[in-house]
Write an enzyme that holds these catalytic residues in place. Structure first.
Site, PDB file in Angstrom:
ATOM      1  N   HIS A 122      12.024   8.821  -3.584  1.00 28.85           N
ATOM      2  CA  HIS A 122      11.841   7.452  -4.296  1.00 28.85           C
ATOM      3  C   HIS A 122      10.449   7.012  -4.503  1.00 28.85           C
ATOM      4  O   HIS A 122       9.562   7.872  -3.836  1.00 28.85           O
ATOM      5  CB  HIS A 122      12.683   6.468  -3.594  1.00 28.85           C
ATOM      6  CG  HIS A 122      12.490   6.344  -2.087  1.00 28.85           C
ATOM      7  ND1 HIS A 122      11.384   5.643  -1.621  1.00 28.85           N
ATOM      8  CD2 HIS A 122      13.062   6.984  -1.013  1.00 28.85           C
ATOM      9  CE1 HIS A 122      11.300   5.941  -0.158  1.00 28.85           C
ATOM     10  NE2 HIS A 122      12.336   6.628   0.008  1.00 28.85           N
ATOM     11  N   ASP A 148      18.777   6.179   4.381  1.00 27.92           N
ATOM     12  CA  ASP A 148      17.797   6.824   3.790  1.00 27.92           C
ATOM     13  C   ASP A 148      17.749   8.261   4.357  1.00 27.92           C
ATOM     14  O   ASP A 148      17.049   9.194   3.613  1.00 27.92           O
ATOM     15  CB  ASP A 148      16.435   5.973   4.224  1.00 27.92           C
ATOM     16  CG  ASP A 148      15.323   6.338   3.673  1.00 27.92           C
ATOM     17  OD1 ASP A 148      14.982   6.356   2.394  1.00 27.92           O
ATOM     18  OD2 ASP A 148      14.337   6.876   4.281  1.00 27.92           O
ATOM     19  N   ASP A 173      18.904   0.656   3.657  1.00 29.25           N
ATOM     20  CA  ASP A 173      17.845   1.736   3.497  1.00 29.25           C
ATOM     21  C   ASP A 173      18.106   2.751   2.393  1.00 29.25           C
ATOM     22  O   ASP A 173      19.093   3.380   2.486  1.00 29.25           O
ATOM     23  CB  ASP A 173      16.995   2.367   4.484  1.00 29.25           C
ATOM     24  CG  ASP A 173      15.639   2.694   4.424  1.00 29.25           C
ATOM     25  OD1 ASP A 173      15.542   3.121   3.072  1.00 29.25           O
ATOM     26  OD2 ASP A 173      14.810   2.517   5.231  1.00 29.25           O
ATOM     27  N   ASP A 204      10.975   1.409  12.901  1.00 24.68           N
ATOM     28  CA  ASP A 204       9.962   0.368  13.345  1.00 24.68           C
ATOM     29  C   ASP A 204       9.633  -0.419  12.181  1.00 24.68           C
ATOM     30  O   ASP A 204       9.706  -1.572  12.517  1.00 24.68           O
ATOM     31  CB  ASP A 204       8.755   0.911  14.314  1.00 24.68           C
ATOM     32  CG  ASP A 204       8.064   2.056  13.813  1.00 24.68           C
ATOM     33  OD1 ASP A 204       8.088   2.163  12.497  1.00 24.68           O
ATOM     34  OD2 ASP A 204       7.443   2.692  14.251  1.00 24.68           O
ATOM     35  N   THR A 231       9.840   2.048   1.733  1.00 17.47           N
ATOM     36  CA  THR A 231      10.589   1.122   2.903  1.00 17.47           C
ATOM     37  C   THR A 231       9.615   0.120   3.255  1.00 17.47           C
ATOM     38  O   THR A 231      10.058  -1.117   3.412  1.00 17.47           O
ATOM     39  CB  THR A 231      10.849   2.218   4.008  1.00 17.47           C
ATOM     40  OG1 THR A 231      11.956   3.366   3.480  1.00 17.47           O
ATOM     41  CG2 THR A 231      11.332   1.363   4.952  1.00 17.47           C
ATOM     42  N   ASN A 264       3.894   3.048   2.835  1.00 18.87           N
ATOM     43  CA  ASN A 264       4.612   3.191   4.231  1.00 18.87           C
ATOM     44  C   ASN A 264       2.912   3.385   4.928  1.00 18.87           C
ATOM     45  O   ASN A 264       2.867   2.916   6.394  1.00 18.87           O
ATOM     46  CB  ASN A 264       5.192   4.261   4.327  1.00 18.87           C
ATOM     47  CG  ASN A 264       6.667   3.797   4.121  1.00 18.87           C
ATOM     48  OD1 ASN A 264       6.956   2.666   3.668  1.00 18.87           O
ATOM     49  ND2 ASN A 264       7.352   4.929   3.668  1.00 18.87           N
TER      50      ASN A 264
END
Length: 527
Positions: free
Chosen positions: A468, A289, A38, A153, A79, A100
């Site tokens: 990001h 991350d 990540d 998750d 992500t 996300n």
């Protein structure tokens, strides 16, 4: 007599073909391992290489095949979308994970990419993912076991796909690894045993200090700047745990080691890669991350985290080589996105950057439309730089809504830090690289009416730490390395897209690409 000879020859021929097929099958991998690091920029492989051992990243690069010019072809680079695209071979415009989180007009609120409402509350599941994954193909073709592991998750659920046996993640409220009722193997026997460990004592056994090999070393981040000297640090993890509780474990190198340990236990407990049926495992290392967000790309902490991850990766590869056998598995490694240098660092080196004040931007736009048309609740949500207009108001102004949208576009273009404003329903793919990337990340049912493209090094994030989401190379250029069965050693600098990974992996193991995949098959790594 001739008939007997022909018959014998036919039998021999069939036996030879059967034997050949058996040998061919034996040479096929028994396990696919997909690793996502990540927030890993591609240049980390170069900048931290002098401090890596020969058994982690370097081993994958030396004995495997490295594609050095792998890039995301959409924005936003987050992500959820990143994990979904790697494992489906599709862009958010197809697989539906447009962020996300995003605003759902049907549900009337912001939704999370792996949280789905039910009659009794909610369930964490891949139901919002609209595409098939590599894991789904493995399950439907071979009925192999399919699992995924991550601290996050979404980093486990999205790679696992729809038909997985299990996906597991770390719950920072309880301090335990868990799954959800969506999966048939929600409570495997090894899960309770793994959770019986004292993660806290292991995580804070020693203070977090910079690897001694890194102290005083210099790393160059900008073309025209002086190198950054890595400074020693020491974090009292015991005190930090008292303040942050289990969240701490996600933002220190131990989080990655814990993830690898969980993956090893899963492989042994479920006998992955042992029989002739092909199995699939995704492992996402998420601590990188969290560390990047807190301390920044250029920090000593991120350098140390990657050197320690290299050691974790080396141990994991060694485990796979002994447990499964190098010729019996194929491993690939990539990242869900990169990250920009912190604005504090950029400003200190006289690089133009700035902060997008999104709340003010939304408020001022609403006031501007009020003054030019009439007082309305024009904007219902602003997420992922997507402006969601109130559709009830749009219907009210249907005859002149294009005028309203044009006025909003013109107004937003005057905001500092806005490079362009895209009206996705009126844009043409290919008119510019950035516009194409926006459209690849756009799904009408889930995205906004206007989408901002930020100027380079402009974010809504704080000055310290990295983030990001943009279409610039620091966010989109990531590693892609293949290793193991059927993979030759070497590298290629040809430009490829992140959506090429899933069909390439499927081709490598001899199955069809996931339905919905838009990527192409890469074969440079094949023996």
């Amino acid at each position: 007599m001739k008939k007997v000879i022909v018959f014998i020859l036919l039998i021999s021929s069939c036996s030879f073909l059967a034997f050949s097929q058996e040998v061919e099958d034996l040479n096929k991998p028994k396990l696919v391992v997909g690793i996502v690091v990540d927030q890993m920029r591609y240049d980390y492989l170069e900048k931290f290489s002098p401090y890596f051992s020969g058994n982690g990243f370097k081993k994958l690069q030396k004995e495997g095949f490295s594609y050095t010019n792998m890039n995301y072809n959409y924005k936003p680079s987050y992500t959820g979308p990143g994990h979904a695209s790697i494992f489906t071979g599709a862009t958010p415009s197809i697989h539906g994970i447009v962020g996300n989180n995003w605003y759902s007009r049907t549900e009337g609120n912001s939704v999370y990419c792996v949280k789905v409402p039910t009659d009794s509350g909610f369930v964490l599941s891949p139901d919002r993912l609209l595409s098939e994954s590599v894991g789904d193909v493995v399950k439907s073709t071979f009925n192999g076991q399919v699992y995924a592991v991550a601290l996050k998750d979404r980093g486990a659920i999205l790679p696992a796909g729809h038909a997985a046996d299990g996906a597991y993640w770390f719950n920072s409220k309880t301090g335990e690894w868990e799954s959800s009722s969506f999966y048939p193997n929600q409570f495997p026997s090894f899960l309770k045993q793994f959770n019986s460990q004292n993660f806290k004592s292991e995580a804070i056994a020693e203070n977090w200090v910079l690897n001694e090999e890194l102290v005083g070393k210099e790393i160059k981040w900008l073309e025209n700047s002086q190198t950054v000297q890595l400074q020693n640090f020491e974090y009292d993890l015991s005190s930090m745990f008292n303040d942050r509780n289990w969240d701490l474990l996600k933002s220190i190198p131990y989080g990655n080691q814990m993830t690898a340990d969980f993956a090893k236990n899963l492989i042994k407990a479920e006998n992955l890669g042992i029989d002739s049926t092909l199995d699939f495992l995704s492992v996402s290392f998420s601590a990188t991350d969290y560390v990047g967000h807190i301390y920044g790309v250029e920090s000593s902490e991120i350098a140390d985290t990657y050197v320690k991850l290299d050691s974790t990766l080396a141990s994991f590869i060694d485990f796979l080589d002994h447990q499964i056998g190098k010729s019996n598995y194929v491993l690939f490694l990539s990242s869900d996105h990169g990250a920009d240098l912190s604005r504090k660092f950029l400003a200190g080196n006289n690089v133009a950057s700035g902060r997008l004040k999104l709340d003010e931007m939304e408020h001022h736009l609403d006031a501007y439309l009020d003054s030019n048309f009439s007082e309305e609740d024009w904007i219902i949500s602003l997420q992922n730089l997507n402006f969601y207009f109130n559709h009830d108001v749009k219907k009210k102004y249907s005859s002149k809504i294009d005028t309203v949208i044009d006025a909003a576009t013109f107004y937003l273009l005057n905001d500092e830090g806005v490079a362009s404003v895209i009206n996705p329903l009126r844009s043409e793919s290919g008119s510019s690289d950035k516009e194409s990337m926006v459209l690849n990340g756009f799904l009408k049912q889930r995205s906004g009416d206007l989408i901002l493209v930020e100027s380079k090094h402009w974010t809504s994030y704080s000055e310290e730490g990295s983030t990001h989401g943009s279409a610039y190379s620091y966010d989109t250029h990531v590693p892609f390395i293949l290793y193991g069965a059927g993979v030759s050693s070497g590298n290629s600098n040809k430009q490829y897209k992140i959506v090429d990974i899933a069909p390439t992996i499927c081709n490598t193991i001899g199955v069809k690409a996931p339905s919905g995949s838009v990527g192409k098959v890469i074969t440079e790594h094949k023996k």
